[in-house]
Design a protein around this motif. Structure first.
Motif, PDB file in Angstrom:
ATOM      1  N   ALA A   3       0.879  -1.335  -0.149  1.00 58.52           N
ATOM      2  CA  ALA A   3      -0.187   0.151   0.160  1.00 58.52           C
ATOM      3  C   ALA A   3       0.906   1.353   0.196  1.00 58.52           C
ATOM      4  O   ALA A   3       0.253   2.439  -0.759  1.00 58.52           O
ATOM      5  N   ALA A   4       2.103   1.193   0.303  1.00 61.48           N
ATOM      6  CA  ALA A   4       3.224   2.155   0.810  1.00 61.48           C
ATOM      7  C   ALA A   4       3.315   2.457  -0.736  1.00 61.48           C
ATOM      8  O   ALA A   4       4.609   3.371  -0.812  1.00 61.48           O
ATOM      9  N   GLY A   5       3.893   1.478  -1.545  1.00 67.21           N
ATOM     10  CA  GLY A   5       4.397   1.088  -2.945  1.00 67.21           C
ATOM     11  C   GLY A   5       5.451  -0.049  -3.323  1.00 67.21           C
ATOM     12  O   GLY A   5       5.933   0.159  -4.024  1.00 67.21           O
ATOM     13  N   ASP A   6       5.711  -0.076  -2.242  1.00 69.92           N
ATOM     14  CA  ASP A   6       7.394  -0.765  -2.264  1.00 69.92           C
ATOM     15  C   ASP A   6       6.400  -1.954  -3.191  1.00 69.92           C
ATOM     16  O   ASP A   6       5.761  -3.200  -2.997  1.00 69.92           O
ATOM     17  N   GLN A   7       7.284  -2.800  -3.501  1.00 66.64           N
ATOM     18  CA  GLN A   7       7.393  -3.035  -5.400  1.00 66.64           C
ATOM     19  C   GLN A   7       7.464  -4.537  -4.408  1.00 66.64           C
ATOM     20  O   GLN A   7       7.363  -5.859  -5.280  1.00 66.64           O
ATOM     21  N   ILE A   8       8.603  -5.234  -3.230  1.00 69.51           N
ATOM     22  CA  ILE A   8       8.782  -6.267  -2.983  1.00 69.51           C
ATOM     23  C   ILE A   8       7.995  -7.031  -1.683  1.00 69.51           C
ATOM     24  O   ILE A   8       6.775  -8.206  -1.901  1.00 69.51           O
ATOM     25  N   GLY A   9       6.920  -5.668  -1.401  1.00 65.92           N
ATOM     26  CA  GLY A   9       5.819  -5.881  -0.684  1.00 65.92           C
ATOM     27  C   GLY A   9       4.696  -5.995  -1.781  1.00 65.92           C
ATOM     28  O   GLY A   9       3.881  -7.187  -1.540  1.00 65.92           O
ATOM     29  N   MET A  10       4.474  -5.641  -2.268  1.00 70.27           N
ATOM     30  CA  MET A  10       3.512  -6.499  -4.123  1.00 70.27           C
ATOM     31  C   MET A  10       3.491  -7.292  -4.295  1.00 70.27           C
ATOM     32  O   MET A  10       3.128  -8.608  -4.104  1.00 70.27           O
ATOM     33  N   ARG A  11       4.923  -7.984  -4.523  1.00 74.31           N
ATOM     34  CA  ARG A  11       4.984  -9.293  -4.723  1.00 74.31           C
ATOM     35  C   ARG A  11       4.929 -10.415  -3.394  1.00 74.31           C
ATOM     36  O   ARG A  11       4.427 -11.357  -3.556  1.00 74.31           O
ATOM     37  N   GLY A  12       5.620  -9.811  -2.504  1.00 69.27           N
ATOM     38  CA  GLY A  12       5.239 -10.883  -1.503  1.00 69.27           C
ATOM     39  C   GLY A  12       3.533 -11.694  -1.270  1.00 69.27           C
ATOM     40  O   GLY A  12       3.221 -12.294  -0.911  1.00 69.27           O
ATOM     41  N   ALA A  13       2.756 -10.430  -1.629  1.00 64.97           N
ATOM     42  CA  ALA A  13       1.603 -10.357  -0.475  1.00 64.97           C
ATOM     43  C   ALA A  13       1.186 -10.842  -2.024  1.00 64.97           C
ATOM     44  O   ALA A  13       0.083 -11.859  -1.951  1.00 64.97           O
ATOM     45  N   ALA A  14       1.349 -10.909  -3.010  1.00 64.73           N
ATOM     46  CA  ALA A  14       0.577 -11.426  -4.474  1.00 64.73           C
ATOM     47  C   ALA A  14       1.197 -13.510  -4.471  1.00 64.73           C
ATOM     48  O   ALA A  14       0.534 -14.202  -5.132  1.00 64.73           O
ATOM     49  N   ALA A  15       2.254 -12.959  -3.688  1.00 61.93           N
ATOM     50  CA  ALA A  15       2.400 -14.993  -4.297  1.00 61.93           C
ATOM     51  C   ALA A  15       1.977 -15.523  -2.381  1.00 61.93           C
ATOM     52  O   ALA A  15       1.957 -17.290  -2.589  1.00 61.93           O
ATOM     53  N   LEU A  16       1.875 -15.184  -1.420  1.00 64.21           N
ATOM     54  CA  LEU A  16       0.748 -15.700  -0.265  1.00 64.21           C
ATOM     55  C   LEU A  16      -0.706 -15.941  -0.504  1.00 64.21           C
ATOM     56  O   LEU A  16      -0.901 -16.921  -0.107  1.00 64.21           O
TER      57      LEU A  16
END
Length: 199
Positions: A160-173
């Motif tokens: 939500a803060a725009g972090d690309q790794i956060g986006m990928r981690g959420a998509a993977a989980l």
């Protein structure tokens, strides 16, 4: 839920290449330029930062710790880096807390200790520091020392803060979680509020 399956999915997601090579090349170039500029500034400012750090200024302590950690303007000294990071982190500096989490996770300047790494990541994450949120979520999943739904929530907050790794981690989980667990985590994200520590 097998944490090894989740760990493999997370590793694949976090290390997945950007699909458009031009964007990846430009992003890498910009990151290198930013790092070179930061190193140059850190080297030039080290003496004044050291004086302010010795007076107890948290942000200066973080910069001095970073200089020792990366060898910017001084010899690389992991133990000195950890000491300065701890001084800053104890005052509530979220970036220093994240850095100290990384250092405990791998044993850089401190003994390797996943429990301490999780503690520092969590302090950083609670303040809304996206890198701390990603570090916390990743270590929770990879070490099996956390609940996967909570890890998903931290990835979502970083995303939500725009972090690309956060986006990928959420998509993977997300695919490995039950729909009600995803809904519960997203509800927690909607109502989540960062809690700054003193500085």
């Amino acid at each position: 839920m097998h944490s090894s399956i989740v760990g493999v999915l997370l590793t694949l997601a976090v290390s997945a290449p950007v699909s458009w090579v031009g964007a990846a090349d430009m992003s890498g170039y910009l990151e290198q330029q930013a790092a070179a500029q930061a190193a140059s500034r850190a080297a030039a400012d080290f003496k004044s930062d050291l004086g302010r750090a010795q007076e107890g200024e948290a942000e200066a302590q973080f910069r001095v710790g970073t200089a020792y950690r990366k060898g910017w303007g001084v010899a690389m000294e992991p133990a000195a880096a950890a000491n300065w990071m701890r001084e800053s982190a104890d005052q509530g500096n979220a970036a220093a807390q994240h850095a100290l989490g990384e250092m405990y996770e791998v044993g850089e300047g401190v003994p390797r200790n996943e429990v301490r790494a999780l503690e520092w990541y969590r302090r950083s994450a609670r303040q809304g520091h996206a890198a701390g949120q990603v570090g916390l979520a990743t270590l929770m999943v990879n070490s099996g020392r956390g609940e996967v739904t909570e890890a998903y929530m931290w990835f979502e907050l970083a995303a939500a803060a725009g972090d690309q790794i956060g986006m990928r981690g959420a998509a993977a989980l997300q695919p490995v979680l039950a729909p009600d667990a995803v809904a519960q985590a997203k509800e927690r994200v909607r109502h989540w509020v960062a809690v700054p520590e003193r500085q």
